[in-house]
Write a protein that holds these residues in place. Structure first.
Motif, PDB file in Angstrom:
ATOM      1  N   GLU A   1      20.266 -27.518   9.544  1.00  0.00           N
ATOM      2  CA  GLU A   1      19.053 -26.704   9.473  1.00  0.00           C
ATOM      3  C   GLU A   1      18.518 -26.376  10.871  1.00  0.00           C
ATOM      4  O   GLU A   1      18.040 -25.264  11.107  1.00  0.00           O
ATOM      5  CB  GLU A   1      17.990 -27.410   8.636  1.00  0.00           C
ATOM      6  CG  GLU A   1      18.318 -27.475   7.151  1.00  0.00           C
ATOM      7  CD  GLU A   1      19.394 -28.502   6.785  1.00  0.00           C
ATOM      8  OE1 GLU A   1      19.951 -28.393   5.685  1.00  0.00           O
ATOM      9  OE2 GLU A   1      19.692 -29.399   7.600  1.00  0.00           O
ATOM     10  N   SER A   2      18.614 -27.330  11.779  1.00  0.00           N
ATOM     11  CA  SER A   2      18.156 -27.054  13.147  1.00  0.00           C
ATOM     12  C   SER A   2      19.067 -26.040  13.835  1.00  0.00           C
ATOM     13  O   SER A   2      18.608 -25.228  14.632  1.00  0.00           O
ATOM     14  CB  SER A   2      18.048 -28.342  13.972  1.00  0.00           C
ATOM     15  OG  SER A   2      19.311 -28.914  14.190  1.00  0.00           O
ATOM     16  N   LEU A   3      20.333 -26.062  13.489  1.00  0.00           N
ATOM     17  CA  LEU A   3      21.268 -25.051  13.998  1.00  0.00           C
ATOM     18  C   LEU A   3      20.889 -23.674  13.445  1.00  0.00           C
ATOM     19  O   LEU A   3      20.833 -22.690  14.194  1.00  0.00           O
ATOM     20  CB  LEU A   3      22.691 -25.423  13.596  1.00  0.00           C
ATOM     21  CG  LEU A   3      23.796 -24.417  13.874  1.00  0.00           C
ATOM     22  CD1 LEU A   3      23.885 -24.085  15.354  1.00  0.00           C
ATOM     23  CD2 LEU A   3      25.131 -24.948  13.356  1.00  0.00           C
ATOM     24  N   PHE A   4      20.595 -23.618  12.160  1.00  0.00           N
ATOM     25  CA  PHE A   4      20.175 -22.361  11.543  1.00  0.00           C
ATOM     26  C   PHE A   4      18.894 -21.848  12.195  1.00  0.00           C
ATOM     27  O   PHE A   4      18.773 -20.659  12.495  1.00  0.00           O
ATOM     28  CB  PHE A   4      19.967 -22.571  10.039  1.00  0.00           C
ATOM     29  CG  PHE A   4      19.679 -21.310   9.282  1.00  0.00           C
ATOM     30  CD1 PHE A   4      20.706 -20.463   8.909  1.00  0.00           C
ATOM     31  CD2 PHE A   4      18.383 -20.971   8.933  1.00  0.00           C
ATOM     32  CE1 PHE A   4      20.448 -19.294   8.213  1.00  0.00           C
ATOM     33  CE2 PHE A   4      18.109 -19.815   8.226  1.00  0.00           C
ATOM     34  CZ  PHE A   4      19.145 -18.972   7.864  1.00  0.00           C
ATOM     35  N   ASP A   5      17.949 -22.763  12.443  1.00  0.00           N
ATOM     36  CA  ASP A   5      16.701 -22.392  13.117  1.00  0.00           C
ATOM     37  C   ASP A   5      16.966 -21.817  14.508  1.00  0.00           C
ATOM     38  O   ASP A   5      16.318 -20.859  14.915  1.00  0.00           O
ATOM     39  CB  ASP A   5      15.764 -23.589  13.242  1.00  0.00           C
ATOM     40  CG  ASP A   5      15.171 -24.018  11.909  1.00  0.00           C
ATOM     41  OD1 ASP A   5      15.251 -23.243  10.927  1.00  0.00           O
ATOM     42  OD2 ASP A   5      14.631 -25.143  11.854  1.00  0.00           O
ATOM     43  N   ALA A   6      17.915 -22.399  15.218  1.00  0.00           N
ATOM     44  CA  ALA A   6      18.246 -21.904  16.558  1.00  0.00           C
ATOM     45  C   ALA A   6      18.751 -20.462  16.499  1.00  0.00           C
ATOM     46  O   ALA A   6      18.509 -19.676  17.422  1.00  0.00           O
ATOM     47  CB  ALA A   6      19.283 -22.799  17.218  1.00  0.00           C
ATOM     48  N   LEU A   7      19.402 -20.121  15.418  1.00  0.00           N
ATOM     49  CA  LEU A   7      19.891 -18.748  15.251  1.00  0.00           C
ATOM     50  C   LEU A   7      18.792 -17.792  14.805  1.00  0.00           C
ATOM     51  O   LEU A   7      18.758 -16.636  15.224  1.00  0.00           O
ATOM     52  CB  LEU A   7      21.028 -18.711  14.229  1.00  0.00           C
ATOM     53  CG  LEU A   7      22.356 -19.272  14.677  1.00  0.00           C
ATOM     54  CD1 LEU A   7      23.297 -19.452  13.490  1.00  0.00           C
ATOM     55  CD2 LEU A   7      22.991 -18.351  15.713  1.00  0.00           C
ATOM     56  N   THR A   8      17.898 -18.255  13.952  1.00  0.00           N
ATOM     57  CA  THR A   8      16.908 -17.355  13.357  1.00  0.00           C
ATOM     58  C   THR A   8      15.574 -17.312  14.099  1.00  0.00           C
ATOM     59  O   THR A   8      14.844 -16.328  13.978  1.00  0.00           O
ATOM     60  CB  THR A   8      16.644 -17.729  11.889  1.00  0.00           C
ATOM     61  OG1 THR A   8      16.199 -19.081  11.816  1.00  0.00           O
ATOM     62  CG2 THR A   8      17.912 -17.567  11.050  1.00  0.00           C
ATOM     63  N   ASP A   9      15.240 -18.350  14.858  1.00  0.00           N
ATOM     64  CA  ASP A   9      13.936 -18.406  15.527  1.00  0.00           C
ATOM     65  C   ASP A   9      13.653 -17.208  16.444  1.00  0.00           C
ATOM     66  O   ASP A   9      12.531 -16.688  16.429  1.00  0.00           O
ATOM     67  CB  ASP A   9      13.759 -19.714  16.302  1.00  0.00           C
ATOM     68  CG  ASP A   9      13.369 -20.868  15.398  1.00  0.00           C
ATOM     69  OD1 ASP A   9      13.089 -20.626  14.201  1.00  0.00           O
ATOM     70  OD2 ASP A   9      13.356 -22.016  15.887  1.00  0.00           O
ATOM     71  N   PRO A  10      14.622 -16.738  17.229  1.00  0.00           N
ATOM     72  CA  PRO A  10      14.307 -15.567  18.072  1.00  0.00           C
ATOM     73  C   PRO A  10      13.899 -14.336  17.250  1.00  0.00           C
ATOM     74  O   PRO A  10      13.006 -13.590  17.642  1.00  0.00           O
ATOM     75  CB  PRO A  10      15.601 -15.309  18.836  1.00  0.00           C
ATOM     76  CG  PRO A  10      16.312 -16.620  18.840  1.00  0.00           C
ATOM     77  CD  PRO A  10      15.951 -17.270  17.537  1.00  0.00           C
ATOM     78  N   TYR A  11      14.522 -14.159  16.097  1.00  0.00           N
ATOM     79  CA  TYR A  11      14.183 -13.025  15.240  1.00  0.00           C
ATOM     80  C   TYR A  11      12.822 -13.225  14.585  1.00  0.00           C
ATOM     81  O   TYR A  11      12.033 -12.279  14.481  1.00  0.00           O
ATOM     82  CB  TYR A  11      15.271 -12.821  14.172  1.00  0.00           C
ATOM     83  CG  TYR A  11      16.609 -12.509  14.783  1.00  0.00           C
ATOM     84  CD1 TYR A  11      16.901 -11.247  15.274  1.00  0.00           C
ATOM     85  CD2 TYR A  11      17.576 -13.501  14.900  1.00  0.00           C
ATOM     86  CE1 TYR A  11      18.121 -10.966  15.855  1.00  0.00           C
ATOM     87  CE2 TYR A  11      18.807 -13.234  15.480  1.00  0.00           C
ATOM     88  CZ  TYR A  11      19.069 -11.965  15.954  1.00  0.00           C
ATOM     89  OH  TYR A  11      20.277 -11.696  16.538  1.00  0.00           O
ATOM     90  N   MET A  12      12.559 -14.456  14.167  1.00  0.00           N
ATOM     91  CA  MET A  12      11.261 -14.750  13.571  1.00  0.00           C
ATOM     92  C   MET A  12      10.141 -14.567  14.589  1.00  0.00           C
ATOM     93  O   MET A  12       9.078 -14.042  14.264  1.00  0.00           O
ATOM     94  CB  MET A  12      11.239 -16.172  13.000  1.00  0.00           C
ATOM     95  CG  MET A  12      12.153 -16.366  11.805  1.00  0.00           C
ATOM     96  SD  MET A  12      11.818 -15.226  10.445  1.00  0.00           S
ATOM     97  CE  MET A  12      10.146 -15.672  10.042  1.00  0.00           C
ATOM     98  N   GLU A  13      10.377 -15.002  15.799  1.00  0.00           N
ATOM     99  CA  GLU A  13       9.372 -14.840  16.853  1.00  0.00           C
ATOM    100  C   GLU A  13       9.064 -13.361  17.073  1.00  0.00           C
ATOM    101  O   GLU A  13       7.903 -12.973  17.237  1.00  0.00           O
ATOM    102  CB  GLU A  13       9.852 -15.492  18.147  1.00  0.00           C
ATOM    103  CG  GLU A  13       8.853 -15.413  19.271  1.00  0.00           C
ATOM    104  CD  GLU A  13       7.520 -16.075  18.971  1.00  0.00           C
ATOM    105  OE1 GLU A  13       6.493 -15.550  19.437  1.00  0.00           O
ATOM    106  OE2 GLU A  13       7.482 -17.095  18.259  1.00  0.00           O
ATOM    107  N   HIS A  14      10.097 -12.529  17.048  1.00  0.00           N
ATOM    108  CA  HIS A  14       9.902 -11.085  17.216  1.00  0.00           C
ATOM    109  C   HIS A  14       9.074 -10.522  16.055  1.00  0.00           C
ATOM    110  O   HIS A  14       8.165  -9.713  16.264  1.00  0.00           O
ATOM    111  CB  HIS A  14      11.254 -10.384  17.306  1.00  0.00           C
ATOM    112  CG  HIS A  14      11.153  -8.913  17.515  1.00  0.00           C
ATOM    113  ND1 HIS A  14      10.684  -8.360  18.683  1.00  0.00           N
ATOM    114  CD2 HIS A  14      11.429  -7.875  16.693  1.00  0.00           C
ATOM    115  CE1 HIS A  14      10.688  -7.043  18.577  1.00  0.00           C
ATOM    116  NE2 HIS A  14      11.129  -6.730  17.372  1.00  0.00           N
ATOM    117  N   ILE A  15       9.360 -10.955  14.847  1.00  0.00           N
ATOM    118  CA  ILE A  15       8.599 -10.499  13.680  1.00  0.00           C
ATOM    119  C   ILE A  15       7.141 -10.935  13.796  1.00  0.00           C
ATOM    120  O   ILE A  15       6.225 -10.157  13.509  1.00  0.00           O
ATOM    121  CB  ILE A  15       9.241 -11.023  12.380  1.00  0.00           C
ATOM    122  CG1 ILE A  15      10.574 -10.315  12.151  1.00  0.00           C
ATOM    123  CG2 ILE A  15       8.306 -10.843  11.183  1.00  0.00           C
ATOM    124  CD1 ILE A  15      11.430 -10.918  11.064  1.00  0.00           C
TER     125      ILE A  15
END
Length: 85
Positions: free
Chosen positions: A52-66
């Motif tokens: 899950e932390s690996l998944f977060d590392a992939l998705t967090d930059p996109y979430m931050e942009h949103i």
């Protein structure tokens, strides 16, 4: 972080991205991600404590942009008069 560590981390992220896109978070196997990245499980855990932390590392930059877009919209909305809102 050393260049080798950065390359390893990039390799993990690139490999994981392929697995998550193909199989989703729940369907992707950490064992297969680690294997395809050419690592041991122990080496993987030096970078990420969980799948899950690996998944977060992939998705967090996109979430931050949103979130930035959302915050900007809220700011603009709050500047409007009550009748325009």
């Amino acid at each position: 972080m050393s260049t080798k560590a950065e390359d390893t981390q990039k390799n993990i992220l690139d490999t994981a991205r392929k697995h998550f896109l193909k199989d989703g978070l729940t369907g992707a196997s950490l064992r297969n991600i680690v294997k395809d990245a050419g690592l041991t499980t122990g080496a993987f855990y030096k970078y990420y404590p969980t799948k899950e932390s690996l998944f977060d590392a992939l998705t967090d930059p996109y979430m931050e942009h949103i979130y930035q877009i959302y915050d900007q919209i809220i700011e603009e909305f709050e500047k409007l008069s009550a009748s325009d809102q």
